[in-house]
Design an enzyme around this catalytic site. Sequence first.
Site, PDB file in Angstrom:
ATOM      1  N   TYR A 119       0.855  -1.199   0.000  1.00 14.91           N
ATOM      2  CA  TYR A 119       0.000   0.000   0.000  1.00 14.91           C
ATOM      3  C   TYR A 119       0.885   1.241   0.000  1.00 14.91           C
ATOM      4  O   TYR A 119       1.912   1.295   0.692  1.00 14.91           O
ATOM      5  CB  TYR A 119      -0.905   0.016   1.241  1.00 14.91           C
ATOM      6  CG  TYR A 119      -1.750   1.269   1.369  1.00 14.91           C
ATOM      7  CD1 TYR A 119      -3.030   1.315   0.824  1.00 14.91           C
ATOM      8  CD2 TYR A 119      -1.284   2.411   2.029  1.00 14.91           C
ATOM      9  CE1 TYR A 119      -3.810   2.466   0.926  1.00 14.91           C
ATOM     10  CE2 TYR A 119      -2.046   3.559   2.127  1.00 14.91           C
ATOM     11  CZ  TYR A 119      -3.313   3.576   1.580  1.00 14.91           C
ATOM     12  OH  TYR A 119      -4.070   4.715   1.682  1.00 14.91           O
ATOM     13  N   GLU A 207      -3.423   7.604  -4.076  1.00 18.61           N
ATOM     14  CA  GLU A 207      -3.423   6.317  -3.378  1.00 18.61           C
ATOM     15  C   GLU A 207      -3.175   5.196  -4.378  1.00 18.61           C
ATOM     16  O   GLU A 207      -3.869   5.087  -5.382  1.00 18.61           O
ATOM     17  CB  GLU A 207      -4.755   6.098  -2.661  1.00 18.61           C
ATOM     18  CG  GLU A 207      -4.793   4.810  -1.837  1.00 18.61           C
ATOM     19  CD  GLU A 207      -6.119   4.617  -1.129  1.00 18.61           C
ATOM     20  OE1 GLU A 207      -6.138   4.492   0.105  1.00 18.61           O
ATOM     21  OE2 GLU A 207      -7.160   4.602  -1.838  1.00 18.61           O
TER      22      GLU A 207
END
Length: 400
Positions: A119, A207
């Site tokens: 992530y 993101e």
Amino acid sequence: MNIHEYQAKELLAKHGVAVPSGKACQTMEQVTEAAKELFDKGESLIVIKSQIHAGGRGKGTFQSGFQGGVHLCRSLEDAISKGSSMLGGTLVTKQTGPEGREVKTLLVASAENILNELYLAVLLDRETSKPLIMASTEGGMDIEEVAEKTPEKIIKLQVDPATGLMPHQARRIAASLGLPSELIGQASKLLMGVYQTFWQCDASLVEINPLCVVEKSDGSQAVAAVDAKISIDDNALYRHTSIQSMRDLGEEAPLEIEASKHDLNYIKLDGNIACLVNGAGLAMATMDIIKHYGGSPANFLDVGGGATTEQVTAAFRIILSDPNVKGILVNIFGGIMQCDVIAQGVVTAAKETNLSLPLVVRLEGNNVALGKEILQNSGLELVSGDSMADAAQKIVAAVG
């Protein structure tokens, strides 16, 4: 402003970030052509991804009953079959609500051989007014869930905006993710590119979930942004005409689009008490106190510190376009905003729209006496609130 995944990947690629090859398709002819091109190049597996502004696409369900908004395909026939079941359908996910979103675009891309999911995000830390890089070994999961269950697995780094992300900082983050030594340099370059995308595009969020370690056809490993989400700061859009053109009005609520034309910050909610407030913090507090006294806010509406009579009138029209609204609470603290301007706007709007709903107005601050005089002499049937709590209780009672 939010943009689609394929658009986010275009911006990332411009800043040197490795992304899977793919094409955005609006027709089945384009889907067929894109899939055939990938298979002809030697790809044995491709992915077709629904492009909507909502998460949870893979686990979503189309109103037709077709399961999943993201599908892997091993043949052209399979791609055509699944693409036709998705394109033009309405996809319901945990973020869309039961009404779902129509899928007008499909991203047809090569499916990477994923070895590990990570992530990565860059966002604005509002406490320090600095960019914040967040990374984790727990890719593919909601970062909120990771923060709640295993906060120690989240790596955070504040970036000095004067210097930007430094190469040694990027290498440190890459090493903290447990990447093998041969991928540290590549991952560092990707991190620098993600940060540059955030900074150069005036983003509020970039993101990458998941950021993946993938195996290439020759057996070597690489790092790639398999999925991407970018939100742009609306206040900076005037600097980015090319990004403005990426706006998809079909993904936005009609009332929110209308509000943006008048420079109003409006978000529709599910309640029946409309709020007209100046300042985001006061608007949040107003919604909270309505809930506290048993009511349900129908919207977030911040007219800002310099609203004109025309903007207030437009705000009333937008509020009254929501059939769920049964009452209106105007809560104004006059600092930059003049209470008399708001009052005149309320009077003008109420008369132009033939307002018949309960209206409670609470004014405090700059020119409050003049504002209250304008309301008192308007001939309107309205209720005055002595305080925010008093005004909230009165509108909740009026709506019943």
